[in-house]
Write a protein that holds these residues in place. Structure first.
Motif, PDB file in Angstrom:
ATOM      1  N   UNK A  27       0.772 -19.875  19.693  1.00 50.87           N
ATOM      2  CA  UNK A  27       1.534 -19.260  20.770  1.00 50.87           C
ATOM      3  C   UNK A  27       2.772 -20.073  21.133  1.00 50.87           C
ATOM      4  N   UNK A  28       2.683 -21.387  21.072  1.00 53.64           N
ATOM      5  CA  UNK A  28       3.862 -22.199  21.353  1.00 53.64           C
ATOM      6  C   UNK A  28       4.917 -22.012  20.270  1.00 53.64           C
ATOM      7  N   UNK A  29       4.466 -21.836  19.031  1.00 56.00           N
ATOM      8  CA  UNK A  29       5.402 -21.614  17.937  1.00 56.00           C
ATOM      9  C   UNK A  29       5.991 -20.205  18.004  1.00 56.00           C
ATOM     10  N   UNK A  30       5.162 -19.239  18.410  1.00 56.06           N
ATOM     11  CA  UNK A  30       5.602 -17.858  18.500  1.00 56.06           C
ATOM     12  C   UNK A  30       6.683 -17.690  19.569  1.00 56.06           C
ATOM     13  N   UNK A  31       6.474 -18.317  20.720  1.00 62.10           N
ATOM     14  CA  UNK A  31       7.486 -18.353  21.776  1.00 62.10           C
ATOM     15  C   UNK A  31       8.197 -19.694  21.654  1.00 62.10           C
ATOM     16  N   UNK A  32       9.485 -19.709  21.829  1.00 62.91           N
ATOM     17  CA  UNK A  32      10.188 -20.988  21.751  1.00 62.91           C
ATOM     18  C   UNK A  32       9.937 -21.784  23.036  1.00 62.91           C
ATOM     19  N   UNK A  33      10.392 -23.025  23.054  1.00 64.38           N
ATOM     20  CA  UNK A  33      10.131 -23.890  24.216  1.00 64.38           C
ATOM     21  C   UNK A  33      10.720 -23.330  25.499  1.00 64.38           C
ATOM     22  N   UNK A  34      11.885 -22.698  25.394  1.00 67.16           N
ATOM     23  CA  UNK A  34      12.523 -22.153  26.588  1.00 67.16           C
ATOM     24  C   UNK A  34      11.666 -21.048  27.201  1.00 67.16           C
ATOM     25  N   UNK A  35      11.082 -20.196  26.371  1.00 66.70           N
ATOM     26  CA  UNK A  35      10.226 -19.119  26.873  1.00 66.70           C
ATOM     27  C   UNK A  35       8.874 -19.667  27.350  1.00 66.70           C
ATOM     28  N   UNK A  36       8.354 -20.686  26.667  1.00 74.66           N
ATOM     29  CA  UNK A  36       7.051 -21.232  27.027  1.00 74.66           C
ATOM     30  C   UNK A  36       7.082 -21.925  28.383  1.00 74.66           C
ATOM     31  N   UNK A  37       8.231 -22.498  28.745  1.00 70.09           N
ATOM     32  CA  UNK A  37       8.356 -23.185  30.028  1.00 70.09           C
ATOM     33  C   UNK A  37       8.250 -22.200  31.192  1.00 70.09           C
TER      34      UNK A  37
END
Length: 72
Positions: A27-37
């Motif tokens: 899931x972290x790879x699927x969403x980038x860091x900006x979206x995961x934050x």
């Protein structure tokens, strides 16, 4: 009855931890860091995680009841 609640709680925590370890990287790879934050993405992930863990816990408890380990 207390033994069932303790067992269910421990099973729920173990299943949630295993699900987290298996899926967090995807899931972290699927969403980038900006979206995961953003809190919405993580909330969606944890809602699904807890729902799946709860369902798996209920299935395990009923399987333990079916093989006569628990009686309730």
């Amino acid at each position: 009855m207390v033994k069932i609640w303790i067992t269910a709680t421990v099973l729920f925590l173990i299943i949630t931890f295993i699900f987290w370890k298996l899926t967090i990287g995807h899931f972290k790879k699927d969403y980038n860091n900006k979206m995961w934050i953003l809190s919405g993405t993580r909330t969606f992930y944890w809602q699904g995680s807890l729902l799946i863990s709860g369902g798996a816990t209920v299935l395990v408890i009923f399987l333990l009841k079916a093989i006569n380990i628990f009686s309730f």
